[in-house]
Design a protein around this motif. Structure first.
Motif, PDB file in Angstrom:
ATOM      1  N   ILE A   1       1.343   3.740   6.394  1.00 13.39           N
ATOM      2  CA  ILE A   1       1.508   2.281   6.286  1.00 13.39           C
ATOM      3  C   ILE A   1       0.793   1.759   5.049  1.00 13.39           C
ATOM      4  N   LYS A   2      -0.412   2.291   4.760  1.00 13.66           N
ATOM      5  CA  LYS A   2      -1.136   1.847   3.572  1.00 13.66           C
ATOM      6  C   LYS A   2      -0.353   2.145   2.290  1.00 13.66           C
ATOM      7  N   GLN A   3       0.226   3.337   2.192  1.00 11.64           N
ATOM      8  CA  GLN A   3       0.986   3.676   0.978  1.00 11.64           C
ATOM      9  C   GLN A   3       2.240   2.814   0.831  1.00 11.64           C
ATOM     10  N   VAL A   4       2.937   2.588   1.957  1.00  9.67           N
ATOM     11  CA  VAL A   4       4.141   1.747   1.900  1.00  9.67           C
ATOM     12  C   VAL A   4       3.783   0.315   1.532  1.00  9.67           C
ATOM     13  N   SER A   5       2.667  -0.206   2.082  1.00 11.05           N
ATOM     14  CA  SER A   5       2.238  -1.569   1.758  1.00 11.05           C
ATOM     15  C   SER A   5       1.879  -1.682   0.288  1.00 11.05           C
ATOM     16  N   ARG A   6       1.230  -0.654  -0.244  1.00 10.67           N
ATOM     17  CA  ARG A   6       0.876  -0.686  -1.663  1.00 10.67           C
ATOM     18  C   ARG A   6       2.134  -0.724  -2.531  1.00 10.67           C
ATOM     19  N   LEU A   7       3.172   0.038  -2.179  1.00  9.23           N
ATOM     20  CA  LEU A   7       4.431   0.019  -2.935  1.00  9.23           C
ATOM     21  C   LEU A   7       5.118  -1.347  -2.857  1.00  9.23           C
TER      22      LEU A   7
END
Length: 1032
Positions: A275-281
């Motif tokens: 979720i953190k990586q997707v939110s950053r993108l």
């Protein structure tokens, strides 16, 4: 001061003079009053047309009832002001197709009626005193009309029923009506004050009404392309982001022998990391999309507003920027003042005009923030809206109490004039006061000293509010304006107020003149608006309104100046452009729907017929201009026909060029020919009317030249295609002339081609050379096809020496068909066809081309006939060569056997030989010759037959002549030669006479030249006829 003192003394004298006169009319019987009213009504219903004096305000009286009474609400509450809808005002330079019969009557703007009841009372009092004064002087016609029934007519017309005191009887009789109208107390109008104005927003362009669906929107008003591009960018961004999200991979770290809780914890940590990586993108994508500038953002236009009051000059205009927050204070003179706003764009171009009436603002001062429409003048076209914040306020000193204050004579006059107009239904087609009200207005101005110029200008201002482009209206305007203009040459003669009204009126008159001149063919005296409801063809009569319009223009402008003349001409140029555009737009469907695509024949015919009608319509417009010009209603400096014809010609040429590109003519079909003829005739008519050609105008030849050359080339290729051997029909078939049908068919098509293009040649003879060359290009293959069709038989004629060298082969070849030994049928068809071409078919074409050439205009440097002469020489040469070859074969045929060889027969004869013996020896030759002649007659036409027989006769004579010349002085064979010559003459002459009969001419039976020479050798005293060389 002296003038004022004299005026006062005069008034005192009048008071002393009329002191003993009664101040009111005596009580009359009911019968007398009814008779008087009937007399007045008869006058009102049968007004006599006449030109009034300066104070009459009347040019032509029109029948209207004078007994109409307005209610108090009509005058006092402002609902009867009759402010016309802006959409119904005249639009200079613009034709409106709304049926005028369905439009409501246009009323003028009544400013004085909004002054309140106090002004109404003062005006009413002035009218009563005027009527009393007139009655006292003996006026028994008009004054009693207003004084009767306690001045009921005046009270009702001025709307004072609820203002003046009423008797108890009247109150009881009208109690019910009073209860209904109890809450409709008159609202006093504020006449002075101050306005604090701020410009908030400016929106240009039309907006759809609230609640409309997308289907009702006009797609042309929506900026679809930027929206489509934004959606494309959004789609691309989402796709890129989704691809980036799909590439995110997070693997949970699960212990090898971990428990279920440890595995769950590992999955939770992996999910959190995902979720953190997707939110950053997603945050990165949104930030990038927000910060990146869109290439399709439209730069917002900035506007500037120039604001002033109508009562102030243009130099007092104040510049304000929308949305800047700046404010300005305006001080209107009165309620009839207006706030005028000129809207300009960033390039100082005029965008529109706003007219905010002070009276409308003062009606509801609490409504401070309003949207006002922006109109583009003179078309009065709605182009946008402007949001204004207006804080209107008044002080107690500025308030106009209903029963206090001084009312000027001009204000009272305006009030009386407006009441008279309302009573008599003043509107665009009823501009005249009549009857008692006409008398009242005129006497009011005279009695209270209202200047003559003011009465005319004020009345003219009301007329211009409802003016129409009609003769009666413009005549009235001229009659009212002309004395004022003549008097006002010196501005100091007119008052400040009169100069202001004059300036406003001149601007309105200029607009109505523009409307007349720019629609001078669309005026209709019978229509309520003065304009035709439906666009139609022009007539040859000048509109009646043109004459007074020209007089008005001459009154307002110095027509001797080049500037005024140029301006005048531009009006008619604009009119021509409008009418031309209306005609041209009827053919738009054929331009936009095709764009070079092929059309079915029916659609093609319809489109070309429509274009032909367009040309005829343009021609009719120019004819109408010529007829109008010849009626001498326009100034002499304008040449209407030449001025407008250039516009019609250029527009027509442009439309024709565009149409021919969109719908190219496939050939010279009847619809295309009609369009070409109409175009050429249009150009010819312009020249016959002495209208000089203009650059870009109609040039029929230039428009159709490329298509004409293409048609001729296509026709040439089509005919050449028919001349190919594999396309030739009628093989082995003969016509009634014993010719090949191919020749007749091809020359019939050549003749049809010339007839088809006669419509072009008659107008542009220079195309003769092109047609002649193409005609020659087709005739050469025709001759070649004839050679190819008969190649097998012509090969036997190419070299007559071959028969001598290879005699056996030659004999074997002809031995197959002994019937065709002398001249095969195919050779007969060939010779007949060539002879028909020379004598019948080609002369028709040559004569037609020569007749065209004789009509060719001087100055056209073209030479015709050369190509035709070359083809004639070629065909004649081939015919002679074939004829000579056949004669050689026929002579050689007589030498194939010794019994038929003429030289052997003569050589074997002796001087002592009896003539009968020689004839017996020549019998085989005679039989062969007779058989040959009979066969020739069966295969060739008479003209060819005569030519071959005479040629054969001549060649046999040459055999005898050569035989005699080779023997020198040996006369032993003379007798046999004389007998042989006599036998030959008998054979050919008798056979030809027998076979052709009366078809022969005398010269056809005359011996040929070689026979005559042989006779001269045999008879020393014979006449030498060596000059006679006729034989075919």
């Amino acid at each position: 001061m002296n003038a004022l003192q004299d005026f006062r003394e005069s008034e005192m004298d009048k008071k002393l003079l009329y002191k003993e006169m009664p101040s009111a009319p005596p009580i009359s019987s009911t019968v007398n009053m009814e008779q008087r009213f009937e007399k007045i009504s008869a006058f009102s219903a049968n007004g006599i047309p006449h030109i009034a004096n300066l104070n009459s305000h009347v040019a032509i009286d029109k029948p209207k009832s004078a007994n109409f009474v307005y209610s108090s609400n009509t005058v006092l509450n402002g609902t009867g002001n009759g402010i016309p809808d802006p959409s119904t005002r005249f639009a200079a330079g613009k034709e409106v197709n709304v049926p005028t019969s369905s439009l409501p009557a246009r009323l003028p703007t009544f400013h004085a009626s909004a002054q309140g009841p106090w002004c109404a009372v003062i005006s009413y009092d002035a009218c009563v005193r005027l009527c009393l004064h007139s009655w006292a002087k003996g006026c028994a016609e008009d004054a009693p009309y207003f004084l009767s029934d306690e001045c009921a007519s005046l009270r009702n017309s001025f709307g004072l029923q609820q203002v003046l005191l009423q008797s108890e009887e009247e109150l009881l009789a009208k109690r019910s009506s009073e209860l209904i109208s109890e809450g409709a107390a008159p609202k006093s109008k504020k006449t002075f004050g101050k306005m604090k104005v701020q410009v908030r927003k400016v929106k240009m362009g039309l907006e759809p009404p609230a609640g409309c669906s997308f289907s009702s929107l006009n797609p042309s008003t929506l900026k679809l392309e930027p929206l489509r591009q934004q959606l494309s960018i959004l789609n691309s961004t989402l796709h890129t982001g989704w691809e980036a999200v799909r590439k995110v991979r997070v693997t949970p770290h699960i212990p090898p022998n971990g428990s279920i809780s440890q595995q769950s914890l590992a999955y939770m940590r992996a999910s959190t990391q995902y979720i953190k990586q997707v939110s950053r993108l997603l945050r990165h994508g949104v930030t990038t999309s927000r910060n990146s500038p869109s290439p399709y953002e439209v730069e917002q236009e900035t506007y500037t507003c120039m604001m002033r009051l109508k009562s102030s000059s243009e130099e007092d205009s104040v510049r304000m920027q929308p949305g800047s927050g700046e404010t300005h204070m305006f001080f209107p003179d009165n309620h009839s003042d207006d706030l005028i706003i000129e809207v300009q764009d960033s390039k100082i171009r005029h965008c529109g005009r706003v007219l905010a009436q002070v009276a409308a603002i003062a009606d509801d001062p609490s409504d401070k923030l309003r949207w006002w429409p922006i109109y583009h003048e003179p078309e009065h076209e709605l182009v946008g809206r402007i949001q204004l914040y207006i804080n209107y306020s008044t002080t107690p000193d500025e308030s106009n109490h209903p029963k206090c204050g001084c009312v000027a004579e001009t204000v009272a006059y305006d009030f009386v004039l407006e009441v008279a107009m309302k009573v008599q239904h003043f509107q665009q087609r009823n501009l005249f006061l009549h009857g008692p009200w006409k008398w009242l207005v005129a006497e009011f101005a005279s009695y209270y000293g209202v200047s003559d110029a003011y009465t005319k200008l004020r009345y003219l201002s009301y007329i211009m509010d409802v003016a129409t482009p009609t003769k009666d209206c413009l005549d009235l305007v001229y009659d009212l304006l002309e004395p004022v203009i003549m008097k006002g040459k010196r501005k100091s003669v007119l008052s400040h107020q009169e100069n202001r009204i004059l300036g406003e009126v001149e601007g309105q008159i200029q607009q109505i003149l523009v409307l007349v001149f720019e629609n001078y063919k669309s005026l209709d005296e019978e229509a309520p608006s003065g304009m035709m409801d439906i666009f139609g063809p022009a007539t040859g009569l000048a509109a009646p309104a043109l004459t007074p319009a020209v007089k008005l223009y001459t009154l307002l402008h110095d027509v001797l100046s080049s500037e005024a003349q140029l301006k005048f001409c531009k009006y008619f140029q604009a009119a021509a452009k409008k009418r031309s555009r209306r005609h041209v737009v009827e053919t738009d469907e054929f331009i936009s729907s095709n764009e070079g695509t092929l059309m079915d024949p029916m659609m093609l015919s319809t489109s070309y017929q429509k274009m032909k009608y367009l040309i005829l319509s343009m021609r009719n417009e120019i004819c109408t201009d010529i007829q109008i010009h010849n009626q001498h209603v326009l100034p002499s400096f304008i040449e209407l026909s030449s001025l407008c014809a250039s516009i019609y010609s250029v527009d027509l040429s442009s439309r024709l060029r565009t149409f021919l590109v969109a719908c190219p003519p496939p050939g010279l079909s009847p619809p295309v020919a009609e369009l070409l003829i109409a175009t050429a005739d249009f150009q010819k008519d312009l020249a016959s009317w002495n209208i000089s050609p203009v650059k870009g105008g109609v040039d029929a030849k230039e428009l159709f030249h490329s298509y004409i050359t293409l048609w001729i080339q296509d026709k040439r290729l089509t005919l050449l295609e028919l001349c190919k051997l594999d396309k030739v029909k009628w093989s082995g078939v003969k016509t009634q002339h014993s010719t090949t049908p191919f020749v007749d068919e091809m020359y019939a098509q050549l003749k049809d081609t010339l007839n088809e293009y006669e419509v072009i040649i008659s107008r542009w003879p220079e195309y003769i050379v092109i047609l002649e060359n193409d005609n020659a290009d087709v005739e050469e293959p025709i001759i070649e096809i004839l050679d190819q069709q008969h190649a097998d038989f012509l090969s036997l004629l190419k070299d007559h020496h071959a028969a001598k060298i290879f005699g056996l082969t030659y004999v074997q070849k002809f031995a197959k068909n002994r019937g065709n030994l002398f001249c095969p049928d195919e050779l007969g068809v060939l010779l007949n066809s060539m002879k028909r071409m020379l004598d019948v078919l080609r002369p028709k074409i040559e004569n037609q081309i020569k007749s065209w050439s004789s009509c060719m205009l001087n100055g056209i440097d073209t030479v015709t006939g050369e190509c035709l002469s070359e083809i004639t020489l070629l065909l004649r040469s081939k015919f002679r060569s074939y004829l000579q070859a056949i004669l050689e074969k026929l002579v050689d045929n007589t030498k194939m056997q010794s019994a038929t060889k003429l030289k052997s027969i003569i050589r074997d004869s002796k001087e002592t030989l009896v003539e009968s013996d020689l004839r017996n020896r020549m019998q085989p030759l005679q039989d062969l010759l007779i058989k040959t002649i009979d066969h020739l007659q069966s295969v060739v036409e008479p003209h060819v037959f005569i030519a071959i027989c005479r040629g054969f006769w001549d060649r046999m004579g040459q055999e005898i002549l050569r035989f005699l010349q080779n023997r020198g002085e040996n006369n032993s064979w003379y007798k046999g030669s004389r007998i042989a010559v006599s036998i030959l003459d008998d054979i050919f002459a008798s056979q030809m006479q027998q076979l052709l009969g009366n078809a022969l001419q005398e010269k056809d039976l005359e011996p040929p030249r070689s026979i005559m020479e042989a006779r001269s050798v045999l008879c020393k005293d014979a006449i030498n006829n060596q000059d006679n060389n006729y034989y075919y």
